[in-house]
Design a protein around this motif. Structure first.
Motif, PDB file in Angstrom:
ATOM      1  N   ARG A 113       0.828  -1.207   0.000  1.00 10.08           N
ATOM      2  CA  ARG A 113       0.000   0.000   0.000  1.00 10.08           C
ATOM      3  C   ARG A 113       0.861   1.255   0.000  1.00 10.08           C
ATOM      4  NH1 ARG A 113      -4.787  -1.476   4.375  1.00 10.08           N
ATOM      5  NH2 ARG A 113      -5.911  -2.961   3.043  1.00 10.08           N
TER       6      ARG A 113
ATOM      7  N   ARG B 207     -12.786   5.162  -1.913  1.00  6.26           N
ATOM      8  CA  ARG B 207     -12.171   4.006  -1.265  1.00  6.26           C
ATOM      9  C   ARG B 207     -10.919   3.545  -2.016  1.00  6.26           C
ATOM     10  NH1 ARG B 207     -11.067   2.056   3.522  1.00  6.26           N
ATOM     11  NH2 ARG B 207     -10.949  -0.231   3.576  1.00  6.26           N
TER      12      ARG B 207
ATOM     13  N   LEU C 278      -6.946   3.361  -0.633  1.00  4.46           N
ATOM     14  CA  LEU C 278      -6.130   2.148  -0.649  1.00  4.46           C
ATOM     15  C   LEU C 278      -4.957   2.252  -1.612  1.00  4.46           C
ATOM     16  CD1 LEU C 278      -8.960  -0.564  -0.547  1.00  4.46           C
ATOM     17  CD2 LEU C 278      -7.536   0.239   1.343  1.00  4.46           C
TER      18      LEU C 278
ATOM     19  N   ASP D 132     -13.173  -2.851  -1.854  1.00  4.52           N
ATOM     20  CA  ASP D 132     -12.526  -3.689  -0.831  1.00  4.52           C
ATOM     21  C   ASP D 132     -12.402  -5.136  -1.303  1.00  4.52           C
ATOM     22  OD1 ASP D 132     -12.076  -1.694   1.016  1.00  4.52           O
ATOM     23  OD2 ASP D 132     -13.959  -2.026   2.092  1.00  4.52           O
TER      24      ASP D 132
ATOM     25  N   VAL E  98      -9.794  -5.313  -4.228  1.00  9.93           N
ATOM     26  CA  VAL E  98      -8.409  -5.136  -3.783  1.00  9.93           C
ATOM     27  C   VAL E  98      -7.928  -6.375  -3.018  1.00  9.93           C
ATOM     28  CG1 VAL E  98      -6.911  -3.791  -2.253  1.00  9.93           C
ATOM     29  CG2 VAL E  98      -8.493  -2.620  -3.799  1.00  9.93           C
TER      30      VAL E  98
END
Length: 323
Positions: free
Chosen positions: A45, A83, A87, A286, A289
C-alpha cells in the motif's frame, strides 16, 4: 521469488513447477504467517500511494459520461473512487455498451493498459444476460445480483432488509393498507427480495397484501392511477420511479403517504430507505483489492456475495395515522 509467486498464485510460474512447490509446502506443513502477510500488505500500500495502480469500473449498460449518470450511479462511483484512492489505487471508467465495444475488445484494452482488476456495474436494463469478458485474466467484482453469467464475486444492497425496515416503520405509524408499486425487472434482478419481504411483513393477511402489490415491467402513470383508485392504499412504497410526479392532485401525506426504497439527498423530504450507495461502491473496491493482493484471477470456485445495509430516513411524505 519463484516460490513466493507460486504460493501467492501468480500466473508467471509454470503450472508444473507451481504444483511441485504447493505440494512440497503442503508436505512440510507450511502455513502463511498472518503477521508477515499484514506487513507485506502495508508495504504494498505504501508503494501504491507513491505510484497508484489503476483499476477499472465498467459500466455494463451506460454509454454517457459521468455528468449524465443517474444520482444512484454517481453516488456508487463516488464511493468506489474514494475508497480506491484511500487504498492507493486509481479508478478509470469504461463503457461496455459503447459503440463498437465488446467484452473481448474491452478485455484486450484493459490488458494492454496493465489493468488487472475491474468492477462491473449492475445490469440495469435487464435481469438476465451473459457478459463475455475474458474473466480468467482479471480479478473482478459484480455489483448487484440478477441471473447474469458467469457467477462472480458480488456486492449488493440488502434489499430484503430494506423493505422489512420500511414496513416496520409504517406499522409503527399506524399504516395498514400498505401498497407497493414498482418495476418487475428490478424486483426480478434481486431475486424478488422486495416483493417477498413486502408480503412477509405486511400487517394484512396474505391475500389482501397481494392485492396491494403491483409490479409492472414498464410502470406507467395511467396504470398506477387505476391501481390506486381500485385498491385505495393508505401509503405507497416505490422503488425509485418518482411517483410524486404522478400525484400532483393528491395531498401528500394528508391523503396518501409515500415511501421510497431509493432515498436520495436531492429528495431529502421523502421518507424511505437510504441504500448508502457510496458504501456499496466502497465495499466493491474492498473485495476487488483483496483479490488483487492475493493475485486471484478468473472465475472463483466459490463466489462470495457481500451485502451492505441501508438506513431509514424520516421525511415529510408520511404522517401518523393511528396510535
Amino acid at each position: 521469488m519463484t516460490v513466493s509467486r507460486a504460493l501467492r498464485g501468480e500466473r508467471y510460474v509454470a503450472s508444473t513447477l507451481r504444483e511441485r512447490i504447493l505440494q512440497t509446502a503442503s508436505d512440510l506443513g507450511y502455513r502463511p504467517d498472518p503477521d508477515i502477510a499484514k506487513l507485506m500488505t502495508h508495504m504494498r500500500r505504501k508503494r501504491l500511494t507513491q505510484a497508484p495502480r489503476t483499476l477499472a469500473f465498467i459500466w455494463s449498460d451506460k454509454v454517457s459520461p459521468d455528468t449524465e449518470l443517474s444520482p444512484w450511479s454517481r453516488q456508487l462511483i463516488a464511493g468506489a473512487r474514494e475508497r480506491a484512492s484511500h487504498l492507493g489505487f486509481h479508478l478509470d471508467d469504461f463503457y461496455l455498451a459503447a459503440k463498437g465495444m465488446s467484452g473481448r475488445r474491452l478485455s484486450e484494452i484493459l490488458e494492454a493498459r496493465g489493468i488487472s482488476g475491474f468492477i462491473l456495474s449492475p445490469l440495469i436494463s435487464r435481469s438476465r444476460g451473459h457478459v463475455s469478458m475474458q474473466w480468467e485474466k482479471f480479478s473482478s467484482v459484480v455489483v448487484g445480483l440478477g441471473y447474469a453469467r458467469p457467477p462472480m464475486h458480488r456486492v449488493h444492497h440488502h434489499h430484503y432488509l430494506g423493505m422489512m425496515t420500511a414496513m416496520r416503520q409504517l406499522k409503527k405509524l399506524g399504516y395498514r393498507r400498505i401498497g407497493y408499486y414498482g418495476g418487475s425487472v428490478v424486483d426480478d434482478r434481486m431475486f424478488g427480495a422486495w416483493s417477498a419481504s413486502f408480503l412477509s411483513h405486511h400487517p394484512l393477511p396474505l391475500k389482501q397484501a397481494a392485492e396491494l402489490l403491483n409490479l409492472k415491467r414498464e410502470p406507467k402513470r395511467e396504470d398506477f392511477r387505476r391501481w390506486l383508485e381500485l385498491r385505495q392504499p393508505e401509503v405507497v412504497i416505490e422503488s425509485g420511479q418518482s411517483l410524486e410526479n404522478w400525484l400532483e392532485d393528491i395531498p401528500i401525506p394528508e391523503k396518501l403517504g409515500l415511501v421510497t426504497l431509493g432515498w436520495r439527498p436531492d429528495r431529502s423530504h421523502w421518507a424511505g430507505i437510504d441504500q448508502q450507495v457510496d458504501v456499496l461502491g466502497a465495499t466493491a473496491v474492498d473485495l476487488l483489492v483483496a483479490q488483487e493482493q492475493q493475485n486471484e484471477r478468473g472465475i472463483p470456485e466459490h463466489p462470495k456475495i457481500v451485502m451492505t445495509e441501508g438506513i431509514w430516513r424520516a421525511g415529510e411524505t408520511l404522517r401518523r395515522l393511528r396510535v
